[in-house]
Scaffold this active site. Structure first.
Site, short mmCIF file in Angstrom:
data_model
loop_
_atom_site.label_atom_id
_atom_site.label_comp_id
_atom_site.label_asym_id
_atom_site.label_seq_id
_atom_site.Cartn_x
_atom_site.Cartn_y
_atom_site.Cartn_z
N TYR A 24 0.84 -1.19 0.00
CA TYR A 24 0.00 0.00 0.00
C TYR A 24 0.88 1.25 0.00
O TYR A 24 0.61 2.21 -0.74
CB TYR A 24 -0.91 0.01 1.22
CG TYR A 24 -1.86 -1.16 1.28
CD1 TYR A 24 -3.04 -1.16 0.55
CD2 TYR A 24 -1.55 -2.29 2.02
CE1 TYR A 24 -3.90 -2.23 0.59
CE2 TYR A 24 -2.41 -3.38 2.06
CZ TYR A 24 -3.59 -3.34 1.34
OH TYR A 24 -4.43 -4.42 1.37
N ASN A 46 -12.38 -1.26 -5.93
CA ASN A 46 -11.89 -1.58 -7.27
C ASN A 46 -12.99 -2.21 -8.11
O ASN A 46 -13.39 -3.34 -7.88
CB ASN A 46 -10.71 -2.53 -7.15
CG ASN A 46 -10.32 -3.14 -8.47
OD1 ASN A 46 -10.68 -2.62 -9.52
ND2 ASN A 46 -9.59 -4.22 -8.41
N CYS A 54 -5.98 -6.32 -7.34
CA CYS A 54 -5.90 -5.73 -6.01
C CYS A 54 -5.44 -6.75 -4.98
O CYS A 54 -5.07 -6.39 -3.88
CB CYS A 54 -7.25 -5.14 -5.62
SG CYS A 54 -8.63 -6.25 -5.89
N HIS A 55 -5.44 -8.03 -5.36
CA HIS A 55 -4.98 -9.05 -4.41
C HIS A 55 -3.46 -9.08 -4.32
O HIS A 55 -2.91 -9.75 -3.46
CB HIS A 55 -5.51 -10.42 -4.81
CG HIS A 55 -5.05 -10.87 -6.16
ND1 HIS A 55 -5.64 -10.44 -7.33
CD2 HIS A 55 -4.04 -11.69 -6.52
CE1 HIS A 55 -5.02 -11.00 -8.36
NE2 HIS A 55 -4.03 -11.75 -7.90
N GLU A 86 -0.51 -18.00 -7.67
CA GLU A 86 0.46 -17.26 -8.48
C GLU A 86 1.88 -17.49 -7.98
O GLU A 86 2.82 -16.85 -8.44
CB GLU A 86 0.13 -15.76 -8.46
CG GLU A 86 -1.26 -15.47 -9.04
CD GLU A 86 -1.59 -13.98 -9.06
OE1 GLU A 86 -0.82 -13.18 -8.47
OE2 GLU A 86 -2.61 -13.62 -9.66
#
Length: 107
Positions: A24, A46, A54-55, A86
């Site tokens: 952030y 979002n 956003c994750h 991921e």
DNA sequence: AGACCCGGACGCG
DNA sequence: CGCGTCCGGGTCT
């Protein structure tokens, strides 16, 4: 309603590829804002999820941060699962490999 | 104007 | 390390 500030945040976030994360605070600096909390708010709303990832935004202390407006519960687990898929792992509530945090170009 | 919010830095025990 | 506290700024009411 999407504001200019939100668009800036989303645009900056698009530079974060699969398998990496940012914070952030980093996002805030990238858009020239001194409130990381304001960034969190923008991400929470979002409208382009999941094309705007956003994750892939966590706290600067390597804690996961929140997801969909929540900092715990099923929403947070969903975030962790997305990241896991991921290749980004958390251990003991902390990012396992801090080197996966991506720094963004300054404002 | 006031309240709210997915954070961060700092101080303390 | 785990609090508590204050600050910050964009947005919503």
């Amino acid at each position: 309603m999407t504001t200019p500030f939100e668009r800036k945040v989303y645009a900056a976030l698009l530079h974060v590829p699969c398998g990496r994360v940012t914070t952030y605070a980093e996002l805030a600096r990238a858009v020239g804002c001194r409130s990381s909390r304001a960034v969190g708010q923008a991400l929470k709303r979002n409208p382009f999820a999941p094309v705007v990832p956003c994750h892939r935004v966590i706290s600067s202390d390597f804690a996961p941060g929140g997801f969909r407006g929540r900092m715990r519960g099923p929403a947070l687990r969903a975030k962790l699962l997305l990241l896991k898929s991921e290749g980004v792992l958390f251990r003991r509530g902390r990012l396992a490999e801090p080197e996966r945090v991506m720094s963004l170009p300054r404002f």
